[in-house]
Design an enzyme around this catalytic site. Structure first.
Site, PDB file in Angstrom:
ATOM      1  N   TRP A   1       0.833  -1.198   0.000  1.00 55.67           N
ATOM      2  CA  TRP A   1       0.000   0.000   0.000  1.00 55.67           C
ATOM      3  C   TRP A   1       0.872   1.254   0.000  1.00 55.67           C
ATOM      4  O   TRP A   1       0.819   2.042   0.927  1.00 55.67           O
ATOM      5  CB  TRP A   1      -0.951  -0.029   1.187  1.00 55.67           C
ATOM      6  CG  TRP A   1      -1.981  -1.100   1.037  1.00 55.67           C
ATOM      7  CD1 TRP A   1      -3.107  -1.015   0.291  1.00 55.67           C
ATOM      8  CD2 TRP A   1      -1.988  -2.406   1.616  1.00 55.67           C
ATOM      9  NE1 TRP A   1      -3.817  -2.186   0.366  1.00 55.67           N
ATOM     10  CE2 TRP A   1      -3.160  -3.054   1.168  1.00 55.67           C
ATOM     11  CE3 TRP A   1      -1.117  -3.111   2.468  1.00 55.67           C
ATOM     12  CZ2 TRP A   1      -3.489  -4.360   1.545  1.00 55.67           C
ATOM     13  CZ3 TRP A   1      -1.443  -4.385   2.843  1.00 55.67           C
ATOM     14  CH2 TRP A   1      -2.614  -5.011   2.370  1.00 55.67           C
TER      15      TRP A   1
ATOM     16  N   HIS B   1      -6.615   2.043   0.515  1.00 53.59           N
ATOM     17  CA  HIS B   1      -7.673   1.055   0.256  1.00 53.59           C
ATOM     18  C   HIS B   1      -8.879   1.415   1.126  1.00 53.59           C
ATOM     19  O   HIS B   1      -8.783   2.269   2.005  1.00 53.59           O
ATOM     20  CB  HIS B   1      -7.193  -0.381   0.527  1.00 53.59           C
ATOM     21  CG  HIS B   1      -6.609  -0.624   1.888  1.00 53.59           C
ATOM     22  ND1 HIS B   1      -6.279  -1.864   2.351  1.00 53.59           N
ATOM     23  CD2 HIS B   1      -6.296   0.212   2.908  1.00 53.59           C
ATOM     24  CE1 HIS B   1      -5.780  -1.786   3.574  1.00 53.59           C
ATOM     25  NE2 HIS B   1      -5.784  -0.533   3.931  1.00 53.59           N
TER      26      HIS B   1
ATOM     27  N   ARG C   1      -2.760   5.808  -4.239  1.00 53.05           N
ATOM     28  CA  ARG C   1      -1.476   5.129  -3.981  1.00 53.05           C
ATOM     29  C   ARG C   1      -0.345   5.855  -4.665  1.00 53.05           C
ATOM     30  O   ARG C   1      -0.498   6.329  -5.798  1.00 53.05           O
ATOM     31  CB  ARG C   1      -1.515   3.687  -4.463  1.00 53.05           C
ATOM     32  CG  ARG C   1      -2.408   2.869  -3.569  1.00 53.05           C
ATOM     33  CD  ARG C   1      -2.223   1.402  -3.734  1.00 53.05           C
ATOM     34  NE  ARG C   1      -3.359   0.754  -3.080  1.00 53.05           N
ATOM     35  CZ  ARG C   1      -3.731  -0.486  -3.280  1.00 53.05           C
ATOM     36  NH1 ARG C   1      -3.047  -1.234  -4.125  1.00 53.05           N
ATOM     37  NH2 ARG C   1      -4.750  -0.994  -2.641  1.00 53.05           N
TER      38      ARG C   1
ATOM     39  N   GLN D   1     -12.504   1.790  -4.970  1.00 55.21           N
ATOM     40  CA  GLN D   1     -12.703   0.418  -4.498  1.00 55.21           C
ATOM     41  C   GLN D   1     -14.077   0.289  -3.864  1.00 55.21           C
ATOM     42  O   GLN D   1     -14.699   1.291  -3.501  1.00 55.21           O
ATOM     43  CB  GLN D   1     -11.668   0.065  -3.415  1.00 55.21           C
ATOM     44  CG  GLN D   1     -10.287  -0.248  -3.941  1.00 55.21           C
ATOM     45  CD  GLN D   1      -9.380  -0.817  -2.848  1.00 55.21           C
ATOM     46  OE1 GLN D   1      -9.655  -0.673  -1.649  1.00 55.21           O
ATOM     47  NE2 GLN D   1      -8.302  -1.464  -3.262  1.00 55.21           N
TER      48      GLN D   1
ATOM     49  N   VAL E   1      -7.171 -10.892   6.799  1.00 52.47           N
ATOM     50  CA  VAL E   1      -8.050 -12.058   6.626  1.00 52.47           C
ATOM     51  C   VAL E   1      -7.248 -13.350   6.803  1.00 52.47           C
ATOM     52  O   VAL E   1      -6.049 -13.391   6.571  1.00 52.47           O
ATOM     53  CB  VAL E   1      -8.738 -12.067   5.237  1.00 52.47           C
ATOM     54  CG1 VAL E   1      -9.872 -11.056   5.183  1.00 52.47           C
ATOM     55  CG2 VAL E   1      -7.753 -11.825   4.108  1.00 52.47           C
TER      56      VAL E   1
ATOM     57  N   ALA F   1     -14.661 -10.645   4.509  1.00 52.86           N
ATOM     58  CA  ALA F   1     -14.469  -9.307   3.948  1.00 52.86           C
ATOM     59  C   ALA F   1     -13.971  -9.465   2.523  1.00 52.86           C
ATOM     60  O   ALA F   1     -13.398 -10.496   2.160  1.00 52.86           O
ATOM     61  CB  ALA F   1     -13.448  -8.530   4.779  1.00 52.86           C
TER      62      ALA F   1
HETATM   63  N1  DAH Z   1      -7.619  -3.868   0.682  1.00 53.68           N
HETATM   64  C1  DAH Z   1      -7.111  -4.813  -0.289  1.00 53.68           C
HETATM   65  C2  DAH Z   1      -6.302  -4.068  -1.354  1.00 53.68           C
HETATM   66  O1  DAH Z   1      -6.420  -2.895  -1.464  1.00 53.68           O
HETATM   67  C3  DAH Z   1      -8.210  -5.572  -0.953  1.00 53.68           C
HETATM   68  C4  DAH Z   1      -8.847  -6.563  -0.028  1.00 53.68           C
HETATM   69  C5  DAH Z   1      -8.356  -7.854   0.029  1.00 53.68           C
HETATM   70  C6  DAH Z   1      -9.907  -6.196   0.779  1.00 53.68           C
HETATM   71  C7  DAH Z   1      -8.929  -8.789   0.862  1.00 53.68           C
HETATM   72  C8  DAH Z   1     -10.475  -7.130   1.614  1.00 53.68           C
HETATM   73  C9  DAH Z   1      -9.983  -8.421   1.643  1.00 53.68           C
HETATM   74  O2  DAH Z   1     -11.503  -6.843   2.406  1.00 53.68           O
HETATM   75  O3  DAH Z   1     -10.576  -9.352   2.476  1.00 53.68           O
HETATM   76  O4  DAH Z   1      -5.560  -4.675  -2.084  1.00 53.68           O
END
Ligand code: DAH
Length: 334
Positions: A156, A175, A201, A215, A258, A301
């Site tokens: 990130w 994100h 980003r 997103q 996760v 999620a």
């Molecule tokens: N936040 C992650 C990204 O920006 C994407 C993401 C992956 C969100 C897995 C989630 C998750 O909620 O469970 O790459």
């Protein structure tokens, strides 16, 4: 003498009266010839002038000259007023000109896609929330189980916000995942939400990367939520967006918030699979961070890039097209 004076007076009032009624340049030209022309009424008067026998010839001459000057002025004024009113009429009523195109705005393809995705999730029982674009480091990383020394922070690449108060580190959210925390802190389970929004980003752009994009984050938390619930929900979503026949597959992936983590891809044609989103079961540490007992609660999620979905859906191969203000591109989505 008086006869001549009154002749000139009548000449003047007749000339002015008739000039006032005239409409066209042609009529005015005839008027000019009649009164001011070489053989016009005033010239005739001047010609007969030499025959006039009178001591007050001087005065009569002055009156006749003044009349000539004043009729000339009336004439010029009339011409000007006809020409300028003609110009105005032409400007408004030139039917030979092509019409001006009436350009009306339309909803940007990203936002159209965002609305469609939100509608799909809303039909599956999800609520829609929004959150701040300027986030704290704590919500963007720490509470999502991404400590400052964690290598996953590299993913990130962050745009930091100068913060003079130095109370907490602020950044443009890379994100939408921090909204998982904000939602769980605010609302008790059962939770079923999606959060659309803009992300940023610090990275070089190419056909699939923009430094800002959108997103949608999804979060479900309740008792007895399992991986199968997640798969069926996301399969159903893919069918709603890409059609009944859509195939989707899950493969292992890693995201610190996760456990287990997965990426979901959809089959767009033959052998071609495109990654659509990251997903997974909410990490027990994340639940603990918001004071939910992982022995009682579980959840899943997911996060997907809106431009990415639009690219797959509409066959767009350069993400930068979305934000280059290219009318040719945008007009396709009117
Ligand atoms: N936040 C992650 C990204 O920006 C994407 C993401 C992956 C969100 C897995 C989630 C998750 O909620 O469970 O790459």
């Amino acid at each position: 003498m008086d006869n001549h004076k009154s002749y000139l007076k009548t000449l003047e009032s007749n000339a002015i009266k008739s000039l006032e009624t005239l409409q066209t340049l042609e009529e005015i030209e005839n008027w000019r010839i009649e009164y001011l022309g070489r053989k016009g009424k005033l010239s005739q008067f001047f010609q007969s002038f030499k025959d006039i026998k009178n001591e007050n010839k001087n005065e009569l001459g002055t009156i006749a000259n003044d009349l000539k000057i004043s009729l000339e002025q009336y004439y010029k004024k009339k011409i000007n007023s006809i020409q300028s009113s003609k110009l105005k009429i032409n400007e408004i009523f030139d039917y030979s000109l092509p019409g001006k195109p009436n350009i009306s705005g339309s909803i940007h393809p990203t936002i159209q896609m965002m609305n469609e995705i939100c509608n799909a999730f809303s039909s599956l029982g999800f609520n829609i929330y929004e959150g701040p674009e300027i986030e704290s480091e704590e919500y963007a990383f720490d509470k999502l189980n991404i400590p400052s020394n964690h290598p996953a922070r590299d993913i990130w690449d962050t745009i930091w916000v100068e913060n003079t108060q130095e109370l907490e580190s602020l950044l443009l959210r890379p994100h939408t995942s921090p909204m998982q925390i904000r939602i769980m802190e605010k609302y008790p389970p059962p939770i079923r939400v999606v959060v659309p929004g803009k992300c940023y980003r610090y990275e070089a752009t190419d056909n699939t990367h923009e430094w800002h994009f959108h997103q949608i984050e999804g979060l479900v938390v309740d008792t007895n939520i399992n991986f199968a619930n997640m798969k069926s929900t996301l399969f159903e979503f893919a069918r709603l967006i890409f059609g009944e026949q859509t195939k989707a597959r899950f493969r292992c992936d890693f995201f610190p918030f996760v456990e287990p983590g997965a990426e979901m891809s959809v089959n767009i044609k033959d052998d071609e699979w495109l990654e659509l989103m990251g997903a997974g079961m909410v990490h027990p540490k994340v639940l603990q961070n918001v004071n939910l007992d992982p022995e009682i609660y579980s959840g899943f999620a997911f996060g997907l890039g809106i431009e990415r979905v639009a690219m797959i859906r509409f066959g767009i191969n350069n993400i930068r097209d979305f934000y280059s203000n290219d009318f040719q591109f945008l007009r396709q989505f009117n």
